[in-house]
Scaffold this motif. Structure first.
Motif, PDB file in Angstrom:
ATOM      1  N   GLY A  47       0.785  -1.224   0.000  1.00 51.84           N
ATOM      2  CA  GLY A  47       0.000   0.000   0.000  1.00 51.84           C
ATOM      3  C   GLY A  47       0.817   1.274   0.000  1.00 51.84           C
ATOM      4  N   SER A  48       2.075   1.186   0.403  1.00 53.51           N
ATOM      5  CA  SER A  48       2.966   2.341   0.437  1.00 53.51           C
ATOM      6  C   SER A  48       4.392   1.809   0.457  1.00 53.51           C
ATOM      7  N   ALA A  67       2.528   1.242  -5.725  1.00 58.04           N
ATOM      8  CA  ALA A  67       1.748   0.915  -4.526  1.00 58.04           C
ATOM      9  C   ALA A  67       0.265   0.847  -4.865  1.00 58.04           C
ATOM     10  N   THR A  68      -0.400  -0.172  -4.314  1.00 57.30           N
ATOM     11  CA  THR A  68      -1.836  -0.342  -4.553  1.00 57.30           C
ATOM     12  C   THR A  68      -2.579  -0.504  -3.231  1.00 57.30           C
ATOM     13  N   GLU A  69      -2.341  -1.629  -2.568  1.00 58.99           N
ATOM     14  CA  GLU A  69      -3.012  -1.911  -1.302  1.00 58.99           C
ATOM     15  C   GLU A  69      -2.149  -2.872  -0.494  1.00 58.99           C
TER      16      GLU A  69
END
Length: 139
Positions: A47-48, A67-69
């Protein structure tokens, strides 16, 4: 500035070393290329991205676009003993075995310890601890 330097210095872990990988020599485009290479191998979502100061910051910036989740990915430029990862994970997450997060370095001066979960894009060969003795059997 050269990426690989023949100089003596003391590592973050306090080890005397005879050569240095100076990642300040890498450009923003170099970091973007390295991030793309890492993403060819990283299968877990994140996510980050958190860069271990100071060397991990440019890599974290370059990886952020992917980054997505999920949990944060933790990154650094050079791995020698793992002390920076251990200190960072303990300081920020109160654990040293933060292996459920994706963790990456560009260069590993030694193979990262298995239990840490740190992956390296490039790993230096390990030093032999003893010479190999080869003997032949007479026929």
């Amino acid at each position: 500035m050269n990426l690989f330097q023949k100089i003596s210095f003391i590592s973050h872990a306090g080890l005397p070393l005879n050569w240095k990988i100076e990642c300040d020599a890498l450009t923003e485009d170099d970091w973007k290329g390295i991030a793309r290479m890492i993403m060819d191998y990283e299968t877990r979502p994140f996510g980050s991205v958190e860069g271990i100061p100071r060397g991990g910051i440019p890599l974290a910036n370059a990886l952020q676009e992917y980054a997505t989740e999920g949990r944060p990915m933790i990154v650094d430029d050079v791995y020698t003993t793992g002390a920076s990862f251990n200190e960072y994970c303990y300081e920020h997450y109160r654990t040293m075995s933060f292996d459920y997060n994706p963790k990456w370095v560009v260069f590993a001066r030694s193979k990262p310890k298995d239990r840490t979960g740190v992956k390296a894009l490039f790993t230096m060969p390990s030093h032999a601890t003893a010479p190999i003795k080869i003997s032949s059997i007479g026929i």
